[in-house]
Design a protein around this motif. Structure first.
Motif, PDB file in Angstrom:
ATOM      1  N   VAL A 293       0.844  -1.079   0.067  1.00 19.18           N
ATOM      2  CA  VAL A 293      -0.035   0.077   0.111  1.00 19.18           C
ATOM      3  C   VAL A 293       0.786   1.149   0.020  1.00 19.18           C
ATOM      4  CG1 VAL A 293      -1.782   1.356   1.433  1.00 19.18           C
ATOM      5  CG2 VAL A 293      -1.922  -1.086   1.252  1.00 19.18           C
ATOM      6  N   VAL A 294       2.035   1.368   0.864  1.00 17.54           N
ATOM      7  CA  VAL A 294       2.733   2.451   0.946  1.00 17.54           C
ATOM      8  C   VAL A 294       3.629   2.495  -0.495  1.00 17.54           C
ATOM      9  CG1 VAL A 294       4.695   3.277   2.073  1.00 17.54           C
ATOM     10  CG2 VAL A 294       3.006   2.188   3.398  1.00 17.54           C
ATOM     11  N   PHE A 295       3.973   1.652  -0.869  1.00 15.20           N
ATOM     12  CA  PHE A 295       4.734   1.704  -2.121  1.00 15.20           C
ATOM     13  C   PHE A 295       3.779   2.067  -3.170  1.00 15.20           C
ATOM     14  CE2 PHE A 295       6.347  -0.020  -6.210  1.00 15.20           C
ATOM     15  CZ  PHE A 295       7.518   0.316  -6.220  1.00 15.20           C
ATOM     16  N   THR A 296       2.670   1.731  -3.287  1.00 13.54           N
ATOM     17  CA  THR A 296       1.422   2.104  -4.319  1.00 13.54           C
ATOM     18  C   THR A 296       1.290   3.627  -4.304  1.00 13.54           C
ATOM     19  OG1 THR A 296       0.883  -0.069  -4.572  1.00 13.54           O
ATOM     20  CG2 THR A 296      -0.685   1.658  -5.185  1.00 13.54           C
ATOM     21  N   VAL A 297       1.096   3.957  -2.767  1.00 10.86           N
ATOM     22  CA  VAL A 297       0.607   5.423  -2.941  1.00 10.86           C
ATOM     23  C   VAL A 297       1.992   6.497  -3.364  1.00 10.86           C
ATOM     24  CG1 VAL A 297       0.228   7.182  -1.022  1.00 10.86           C
ATOM     25  CG2 VAL A 297      -1.046   4.970  -1.267  1.00 10.86           C
ATOM     26  N   PHE A 298       2.787   5.877  -2.835  1.00  4.73           N
ATOM     27  CA  PHE A 298       4.118   6.875  -2.991  1.00  4.73           C
ATOM     28  C   PHE A 298       4.337   6.787  -4.564  1.00  4.73           C
ATOM     29  CE2 PHE A 298       8.997   7.218  -3.374  1.00  4.73           C
ATOM     30  CZ  PHE A 298       8.959   8.723  -2.989  1.00  4.73           C
ATOM     31  N   THR A 299       4.593   5.763  -5.228  1.00  9.80           N
ATOM     32  CA  THR A 299       4.948   5.592  -6.729  1.00  9.80           C
ATOM     33  C   THR A 299       3.822   6.268  -7.417  1.00  9.80           C
ATOM     34  OG1 THR A 299       4.259   3.235  -6.822  1.00  9.80           O
ATOM     35  CG2 THR A 299       6.588   3.726  -6.765  1.00  9.80           C
ATOM     36  N   GLY A 300       2.568   6.032  -6.725  1.00  9.18           N
ATOM     37  CA  GLY A 300       1.307   6.804  -7.651  1.00  9.18           C
ATOM     38  C   GLY A 300       1.588   8.070  -7.622  1.00  9.18           C
ATOM     39  N   TRP A 301       1.873   8.655  -6.417  1.00  6.12           N
ATOM     40  CA  TRP A 301       1.972  10.253  -6.353  1.00  6.12           C
ATOM     41  C   TRP A 301       3.039  10.760  -7.366  1.00  6.12           C
ATOM     42  CZ3 TRP A 301       6.163  12.989  -4.348  1.00  6.12           C
ATOM     43  CH2 TRP A 301       5.882  14.347  -4.113  1.00  6.12           C
ATOM     44  N   LEU A 302       4.151   9.875  -7.442  1.00  9.82           N
ATOM     45  CA  LEU A 302       5.291  10.417  -8.275  1.00  9.82           C
ATOM     46  C   LEU A 302       4.750  10.180  -9.892  1.00  9.82           C
ATOM     47  CD1 LEU A 302       8.371   8.594  -6.677  1.00  9.82           C
ATOM     48  CD2 LEU A 302       7.892  10.875  -6.754  1.00  9.82           C
ATOM     49  N   ALA A 303       3.906   9.279 -10.121  1.00 10.52           N
ATOM     50  CA  ALA A 303       3.532   9.036 -11.382  1.00 10.52           C
ATOM     51  C   ALA A 303       2.596  10.386 -12.004  1.00 10.52           C
ATOM     52  CB  ALA A 303       2.647   7.741 -11.545  1.00 10.52           C
ATOM     53  N   LEU A 304       1.429  10.552 -10.689  1.00  8.58           N
ATOM     54  CA  LEU A 304       0.569  11.874 -10.997  1.00  8.58           C
ATOM     55  C   LEU A 304       1.187  12.885 -11.322  1.00  8.58           C
ATOM     56  CD1 LEU A 304      -2.283  10.990  -8.414  1.00  8.58           C
ATOM     57  CD2 LEU A 304      -2.362  11.039 -10.992  1.00  8.58           C
ATOM     58  N   ARG A 305       2.322  13.241 -10.497  1.00 12.42           N
ATOM     59  CA  ARG A 305       3.083  14.673 -10.624  1.00 12.42           C
ATOM     60  C   ARG A 305       3.799  14.700 -11.957  1.00 12.42           C
ATOM     61  NH1 ARG A 305       7.771  16.157  -7.654  1.00 12.42           N
ATOM     62  NH2 ARG A 305       7.703  18.302  -7.150  1.00 12.42           N
ATOM     63  N   GLY A 306       4.357  13.564 -12.391  1.00  2.32           N
ATOM     64  CA  GLY A 306       5.223  13.428 -13.616  1.00  2.32           C
ATOM     65  C   GLY A 306       4.491  13.591 -14.778  1.00  2.32           C
ATOM     66  N   LEU A 307       3.545  12.502 -14.676  1.00  6.31           N
ATOM     67  CA  LEU A 307       2.624  12.641 -15.991  1.00  6.31           C
ATOM     68  C   LEU A 307       1.694  13.692 -16.392  1.00  6.31           C
ATOM     69  CD1 LEU A 307       1.676   8.555 -16.232  1.00  6.31           C
ATOM     70  CD2 LEU A 307       2.870  10.183 -18.058  1.00  6.31           C
ATOM     71  N   LYS A 308       1.391  14.434 -15.321  1.00  6.53           N
ATOM     72  CA  LYS A 308       0.440  15.653 -15.493  1.00  6.53           C
ATOM     73  C   LYS A 308       1.202  16.836 -16.154  1.00  6.53           C
ATOM     74  CE  LYS A 308      -2.457  17.132 -12.007  1.00  6.53           C
ATOM     75  NZ  LYS A 308      -2.706  17.233 -10.578  1.00  6.53           N
ATOM     76  N   LYS A 309       2.515  16.916 -15.501  1.00 11.35           N
ATOM     77  CA  LYS A 309       3.335  18.017 -16.246  1.00 11.35           C
ATOM     78  C   LYS A 309       3.535  17.717 -17.712  1.00 11.35           C
ATOM     79  CE  LYS A 309       6.048  19.325 -12.122  1.00 11.35           C
ATOM     80  NZ  LYS A 309       7.436  19.085 -11.551  1.00 11.35           N
ATOM     81  N   ARG A 310       3.491  16.193 -18.009  1.00 12.79           N
ATOM     82  CA  ARG A 310       4.121  15.884 -19.438  1.00 12.79           C
ATOM     83  C   ARG A 310       2.872  16.191 -20.393  1.00 12.79           C
ATOM     84  NH1 ARG A 310       7.984  11.026 -20.984  1.00 12.79           N
ATOM     85  NH2 ARG A 310       7.897  11.396 -22.991  1.00 12.79           N
ATOM     86  N   MET A 311       1.516  16.017 -19.721  1.00 11.47           N
ATOM     87  CA  MET A 311       0.301  15.952 -20.594  1.00 11.47           C
ATOM     88  C   MET A 311       0.257  17.282 -20.898  1.00 11.47           C
ATOM     89  SD  MET A 311      -2.247  13.380 -18.855  1.00 11.47           S
ATOM     90  CE  MET A 311      -1.997  11.658 -18.675  1.00 11.47           C
ATOM     91  N   ILE A 312       0.128  18.181 -19.582  1.00  5.58           N
ATOM     92  CA  ILE A 312      -0.097  19.565 -19.894  1.00  5.58           C
ATOM     93  C   ILE A 312       0.874  20.453 -20.736  1.00  5.58           C
ATOM     94  CG2 ILE A 312      -0.031  21.872 -18.718  1.00  5.58           C
ATOM     95  CD1 ILE A 312      -1.296  20.103 -16.261  1.00  5.58           C
ATOM     96  N   VAL A 313       2.304  19.975 -20.720  1.00  7.04           N
ATOM     97  CA  VAL A 313       2.965  20.588 -21.828  1.00  7.04           C
ATOM     98  C   VAL A 313       3.060  20.276 -23.100  1.00  7.04           C
ATOM     99  CG1 VAL A 313       5.670  20.781 -22.116  1.00  7.04           C
ATOM    100  CG2 VAL A 313       4.768  21.052 -19.792  1.00  7.04           C
TER     101      VAL A 313
END
Length: 263
Positions: free
Chosen positions: A243-263
């Protein structure tokens, strides 16, 4: 008059499910060719190592070797399925097909889109975990009634590796660079997470490394449900890690991909 009073904005769950359903329809349009590799690869591995090596290694500790190996392969199929979906699949939709550009034209936010992608990868992970489990039931390798829960562990494994893979995708610029991820990270993880042999056989330092590997924890959970008497309180630690691993990597994925989609 307020716009939202005229047009009903779908709920969060409806928006996530709409992304999931879109992928289901696309996947099912070529189901046989899409399902062939993730379904047969673990079975080939099970036949090669289990029948070949199993002729020389009858037991692994107190457990039949075929049972030991099969209970680990249930979740490795989920790992590879989710990882392919959220690396090559996501990259192609993002960079080549521009699928996300069209989807974001609908009332769907980047968060909804990424959550739908992760849910779809988890569903595929559970599907192929169940497929491998079904074969082991038919062949009599696994007979414990609790083993049905190993398919749910496949879902957890799929979600976990979907978030990790989407985080990798968030910064990869060239599709060929995924080779480093699969060969440099997933392949060693496969051999040093207790799938093929017990972690107790490793040097102490490598045992600590293995405990840090996410696959180790889902393998241990799946095996506990497949081997009679395997369920114990240590599974809570494995579940908490997941659960902890998923929440942490999920947060990283959201942060990184949102930037990439918007740019």
């Amino acid at each position: 008059m307020n716009f939202n009073e005229i047009y009903h904005l779908p709920s969060l769950w409806e928006r996530i499910i709409s992304v999931w359903y879109r992928h289901v329809r696309v996947y099912n349009s070529n189901f046989l060719s899409n399902a062939f590799p993730p379904f047969f690869e673990p079975l080939i591995f099970l036949a090669g190592l289990g029948i070949g090596l199993g002729a020389y290694i009858q037991t692994m500790g107190a457990v039949n070797y075929l049972l030991f190996l099969a209970s680990g392969l249930i979740v490795t199929s989920a790992m590879y399925t989710a990882s392919f979906e959220c690396t090559y699949g996501t990259f192609i939709r993002l960079e080549f097909d521009k699928t996300y550009d069209g989807m974001l034209g609908a009332p769907i936010s980047p968060n909804d889109l990424i959550a739908g992608e992760i849910l779809f990868a988890g569903t595929k992970g559970m599907l192929f975990s169940f497929a491998v489990l079904l074969i082991t039931w038919v062949t009599g390798i696994i007979s414990s009634p609790l083993s049905i829960l190993a398919a749910l562990v496949g879902f957890i494994c799929g979600i976990m590796f979907a978030t990790l893979s989407m985080f990798i995708t968030s910064f990869v610029k060239n599709i060929n660079h995924f080779n480093f991820y699969f060969t440099g990270l997933l392949s060693p993880m496969f051999f040093f997470s207790g799938v093929v042999f017990p972690l107790e056989n490793l040097p102490k330092v490598l045992q600590y490394v293995a405990e840090a590997i996410p696959l180790t924890h889902v393998v241990r959970m799946a095996r506990a449900f497949c081997i009679p008497g395997g369920v114990n309180s240590y599974l809570l630690f494995d579940l908490s890690y997941s659960v902890v691993f998923t929440v942490f990597t999920g947060w990283l994925a959201l942060r990184g991909l949102k930037k990439r989609m918007i740019v």
